[in-house]
Design an enzyme around this catalytic site. Structure first.
Site, PDB file in Angstrom:
ATOM      1  N   HIS A 124      -1.434  -2.972   3.040  1.00  0.00           N
ATOM      2  CA  HIS A 124      -0.036  -3.328   2.772  1.00  0.00           C
ATOM      3  C   HIS A 124       0.863  -3.101   3.981  1.00  0.00           C
ATOM      4  CE1 HIS A 124      -1.533  -2.957  -1.364  1.00  0.00           C
ATOM      5  NE2 HIS A 124      -0.468  -3.602  -1.776  1.00  0.00           N
ATOM      6  N   GLU A 139      -2.438 -16.545  -6.027  1.00  0.00           N
ATOM      7  CA  GLU A 139      -1.995 -17.056  -4.729  1.00  0.00           C
ATOM      8  C   GLU A 139      -2.652 -18.379  -4.350  1.00  0.00           C
ATOM      9  OE1 GLU A 139      -2.475 -13.960  -5.400  1.00  0.00           O
ATOM     10  OE2 GLU A 139      -0.776 -12.821  -4.611  1.00  0.00           O
TER      11      GLU A 139
END
Lengths: 327, 78, 338
Positions: free
Chosen positions: C136, C67
Site C-alpha cells: 500500500h 478492478e
C-alpha cells in the site's frame, strides 16, 4: 455437528482473546494519534483493520483445524491468526514493528506470515483464495493430509481472483474451504450495491461445489457447517463455499469516520455482540459462571502479556530493511 | 473593523473535543470573501470546513497542526 | 519557491482534482467517474468530494471490488464515445487488473492504426512514508512509464493537479494520473504543506509532457516528481545555507518525458541528482540519467547521482521505512559526495 465441552470452551476463549486483543491494539494504536489523527504517528503506525464482532467466524472454523492445516486470510486478520494458533506475542510484536515480531517488523499488521502454523494473509482483496488452492493442491500431490481454508470478505467475492480460485478448486477437486465473512460493508459500499446476488452461497453451484449461508454470526452454527465442510475436504470429496453473516463493530480501518453507515446500525449491532450471547449460551448449557470468568481472566492475561512483550521488545536495526529479500 | 475567525460552535457535536488545523486554504495576508473556504479542521478522524465570516484581509493566528477548541480564534479579517 | 501567482484561493490537491472533474463534468456530459468508494464517500483520498451530490449515481459510480471488471469496462466505454475517469484506489493494486491497463487501454489506439481512441483517465494513489507497508505504499512510476501507449503524470502541487486533471480528461489519449498520498491534504495522513497552493477558480490546463523549473539555480540540478519535488526543494534550502545554488526540476509528466528541460538544466549546472521514491533499479532515475549522459556527457562535471528507494519490498516498521525513503538530507549528502 456439535462442539464438545473442550471445543466450546476453546472457541469462547479464542473469541474473548481476539476481542481483548483488538481492544488493546486499538488503545495502543490511538497513542500519538490524538488529537491530530495522523496515521504515521505512534507506536503502531499505518493502517489498522480490527475484527471486533467477527470472532465467531474464526473460532467456529479453526476449531476444526490443526497446526498442519492451512489458513490464508485478509487485511483484517487478527482473529483468524489467533484462532489458527499464531503466537500471540510474536504477532503483537510484529504489529508494533519490533525485531521479535513474526517478520522482524517488515510485514506489519496486514502481512502476518507464520509458517509454524501455516498461516498467511495478504492486503490485496481476493488474494487469499489462490494460495489456499495451491496449498491444498500441494497436499494432494504429496499425499499428505491437510485442508486449506481461505477467508475473505463479501466484497472480495466480486474480485476475479475469487472466481478463478473457486473454479480451480472445483475442477481439480481440491481439499479447500472458502469462508466469506459477510459484514455487509466494503469500506463504504454495502453488499446490496456491489453484488449481483443477495447471498454468495448461490455462486457455489457455478463452481461445482456445495454452498452454505449461515445467518446470525453464531459460533455454534458456524462450527457445525464448517465442521461438515472441512470433514468433506479431508475425505477427498472436494471444496465447499460458506458465507457467514457477521458484524463489523469497528470501522473499515481505524480513522474511518463511518459516516456512510445508516443511523442506528452500529448501535443495533452492538446489541448483538457475539460475546455476551455466547457467554449466556454457555451458562444455559450448564457451564459454571466462575469457570467462564476464569477463561475471561486468562484471556486478558494472555493479551496483556503479549502487549507488554511487544512494547518491551527492541526494534531491529534499520538496515534489516534490506535483508530477508533473497534468503 | 476586525472580525474574528472562530472555530464555529456547531462545527461538530462533542463540545469537549479538541481539533487540529490540517490545512489553511488562504494565505496570511490574502484577501478573502465572505463564505469562502479558508481552513480545514480535523476532529479525531473527520474533516470540517471553516469559511470566512467577512470580506477583507486574513491574518492567520493558529498554524497547521495547532490544536484548537470550539470558539477559539484561529485568525482575523480586517 | 513554486512559481505561483499570489492570490487568496488555496486548494489541497484532493480538492483541486475534484474541482477539475466537476468542471469537466459540467462542461461535457460524456465524462463520468467510476471507482471504489468514490461516490458518497468522496474517495478515500478526498479526490471526488462533492461529485456524487452534484451529478448523482449514474455519472459517479461506486463499483464492486472488481478492478479488472470496471477498468476494462472503462476501456470499452472510452472507445464508444464516453470519457471515463476511473480510480485504481492504490497503485499497488495494479496487479489484479493490469491487462486492462497496459494491454488494452494502452494499446488499442495503436492496434487500430489511430482510428480508435481511448480517452480515459486512470487515477491512482501512490507513495509511502506512513507505514502502510509493502502492498500500500509503492510508487511504481517506472512500471507504468516503461510500457508504451499511456501518458503518465504526477502533480507536486494543487495548481498542477487541477490543470493536469483537466488536460487529462480532455486528452483523447489514455492518461494515468498518479497522485501522491502525502500531498493530498488528507488530515489523517499528514500532508506536505507546500502542495497546497493557490489554484484558480476558472478551468485551465497544465501541459502534459512539460517539466517545470520550480527553483532556479546554477550549481546542481535536482530532478524530482511529486513528493520528490518537495524533498528536492528542502534540500535546495539546506544547500543554499552553504552557498550552493540548486536548480529544481519538477518533471510533472513521465510520459511524455520532457528530457529537454532536464538536459538544458544540466548543461547549465553540470551536476545531476535524481530523486525517485520508486525502486532504485530499472526505473525513472535510470532513465533520466541515461537520457542526460547519452545526449552529451561532456556537460557533466561529476558522475550523476540518484536518491531512490532500495530494491526491497517496503518495510512496515517506521524506522525501517524512513531509512529507505528519499529525504532532503540524502540529497544533500549526494551532492557532497560529488
Amino acid at each position: 455437528m456439535q462442539p464438545t465441552k473442550e471445543q466450546s470452551l476453546w472457541m469462547y476463549e479464542n473469541i474473548v482473546v481476539s476481542r481483548r486483543f483488538e481492544e488493546a491494539i486499538e488503545k495502543v494504536y490511538l497513542e500519538g494519534k490524538t488529537p491530530a489523527f495522523n496515521m504515521a504517528n505512534g507506536p503502531i503506525p499505518g493502517e489498522m483493520h480490527l475484527s471486533n464482532g467477527q470472532e465467531p467466524v474464526a473460532a467456529g472454523v479453526c476449531a476444526h483445524l490443526g497446526a498442519d492445516d492451512i489458513v490464508t486470510a485478509t487485511h483484517r486478520p487478527h482473529h483468524q491468526a489467533i484462532a489458527k494458533g499464531v503466537d500471540l506475542k510474536k504477532m503483537a510484536a510484529e504489529i508494533f514493528g519490533k525485531s521479535t515480531g513474526l517478520s522482524g517488523g517488515r510485514g506489519g499488521h496486514m502481512h502476518l506470515i507464520d509458517p509454524a502454523v501455516n498461516f498467511s494473509c495478504s492486503g490485496i482483496i481476493g488474494e487469499s483464495c489462490g494460495p489456499a488452492c495451491g496449498a491444498a493442491l500441494s497436499r494432494k500431490m504429496q499425499n499428505k493430509p491437510g485442508v486449506a481454508v481461505a477467508f475473505l470478505g463479501e466484497g472480495a467475492a466480486n474480485q476475479g481472483a475469487f472466481h478463478e480460485a473457486l473454479n480451480l478448486a472445483g475442477v481439480w477437486n481440491l481439499p479447500v474451504v472458502f469462508v466469506i465473512e459477510d459484514n455487509s460493508w466494503a469500506i463504504s459500499v454495502p453488499k446490496s450495491e456491489a453484488t449481483a446476488v443477495a447471498r454468495n452461497d448461490v455462486r457455489a453451484t457455478g463452481y461445482g461445489m456445495p454452498g452454505h449461508y449461515i445467518p446470525g454470526n453464531d459460533p455454534y452454527a458456524i462450527f457445525d457447517v464448517a465442521g461438515q465442510a472441512i470433514a468433506r475436504a479431508r475425505e477427498g470429496k472436494g471444496p465447499t463455499l460458506i458465507e457467514v453473516e457477521t458484524y463489523r463493530l469497528a470501522g473499515h480501518f481505524m480513522g474511518d469516520a463511518e459516516q456512510y453507515r445508516p443511523e442506528g446500525e452500529k448501535e443495533a449491532l452492538f446489541a448483538k455482540d457475539p460475546i455476551p450471547k455466547m457467554r449466556d449460551r454457555l451458562i444455559s448449557d450448564g457451564y459454571a459462571a466462575k469457570d467462564i470468568d476464569k477463561i475471561e481472566k486468562r484471556a486478558e492475561a494472555r493479551v496483556a502479556e503479549a502487549i507488554t512483550f511487544a512494547r518491551d521488545s527492541a526494534y531491529a536495526p534499520q538496515t534489516d530493511a534490506l535483508t530477508a529479500v533473497f534468503v | 473593523m476586525v472580525v474574528d475567525v472562530k472555530v464555529p460552535q456547531d462545527l461538530w457535536q462533542d463540545d469537549g473535543m479538541e481539533a487540529v488545523i490540517t490545512n489553511w486554504l488562504a494565505s496570511d495576508g490574502a484577501s478573502v470573501r465572505t463564505g469562502a473556504l479558508i481552513a480545514e479542521i480535523m476532529v479525531e478522524k473527520s474533516q470540517f470546513e471553516v469559511t470566512a465570516p467577512a470580506d477583507g484581509i486574513l491574518t492567520i493566528a493558529k498554524q497547521i497542526d495547532d490544536i484548537v477548541r470550539k470558539g477559539d480564534v484561529i485568525g482575523q479579517i480586517t | 519557491m513554486l512559481d505561483q501567482p499570489t492570490n487568496e484561493r488555496r486548494l489541497t490537491i484532493a480538492r483541486a482534482m475534484a474541482e477539475a472533474m466537476q468542471q469537466e463534468m459540467q462542461r461535457d456530459p460524456t465524462v463520468f467517474v467510476m471507482g471504489e468508494d468514490i461516490a458518497g464517500f468522496g474517495g478515500i483520498f478526498g479526490n471526488t468530494r462533492g461529485l456524487f451530490e452534484e451529478f448523482g449515481k449514474e455519472r459517479v459510480r461506486d463499483t464492486p471490488i472488481s478492478e479488472t471488471g470496471f477498468i476494462s469496462a472503462a476501456v470499452g466505454a472510452a472507445m464508444d464515445g464516453m470519457r471515463p475517469v476511473v480510480e485504481l484506489m492504490f497503485v499497488d493494486f495494479f496487479g489484479v487488473c493490469f491487462d486492462a491497463i497496459y494491454n488494452q487501454m494502452a494499446k488499442n489506439t495503436y492496434f487500430s492504426g489511430g482510428n480508435a481512441s481511448v480517452p480515459m483517465v486512470l487515477m491512482t494513489s501512490t507513495g509511502g512514508g506512513y507505514s502502510d507497508a509493502g502492498q500500500h505504499s509503492q510508487c511504481l512510476y517506472g512500471t507504468f512509464a516503461h510500457l508504451p501507449g499511456m501518458k503518465v503524470v504526477s502533480p507536486s502541487n494543487a495548481y498542477d493537479a487541477k490543470g493536469l486533471m483537466t488536460a487529462a480528461i480532455r486528452d483523447d489519449n489514455p492518461v494515468v494520473y498518479m497522485f501522491h498520498k502525502q500531498l493530498q491534504g488528507m488530515g489523517w495522513l499528514g500532508t506536505e504543506a507546500g502542495a497546497t497552493v493557490n489554484t484558480p477558480e476558472e478551468d485551465y490546463t497544465v501541459e502534459i509532457g512539460k517539466a517545470k523549473v520550480v527553483r532556479a539555480g546554477t550549481d546542481v540540478t535536482l530532478v524530482g516528481l511529486a513528493m520528490g519535488v518537495h524533498n528536492a526543494l528542502k534540500a535546495a534550502d539546506k544547500l543554499a545555507e552553504d552557498g550552493v545554488s540548486a536548480e529544481v526540476v519538477d518533471l510533472v509528466s513521465l510520459v511524455p518525458l520532457d528530457r529537454e528541460t532536464v538536459i538544458n538544466s544540466v548543461a547549465k549546472t553540470g551536476r545531476l541528482i535524481v530523486v525517485d521514491e520508486d525502486y532504485h533499479s530499472f526505473g525513472v532515475s535510470g532513465e533520466i540519467i541515461a537520457s542526460v549522459t547519452e545526449h552529451d556527457i561532456s556537460k557533466l562535471k561529476a558522475s550523476p547521482a540518484r536518491v531512490t528507494f532500495p530494491d526491497v519490498p517496503i518495510p512496515y516498521a517506521r524506522h525501517m521505512e524512513q531509512f529507505c525513503l528519499p529525504n532532503p538530507d540524502k540529497i544533500v549528502d549526494a551532492y557532497r559526495k560529488m
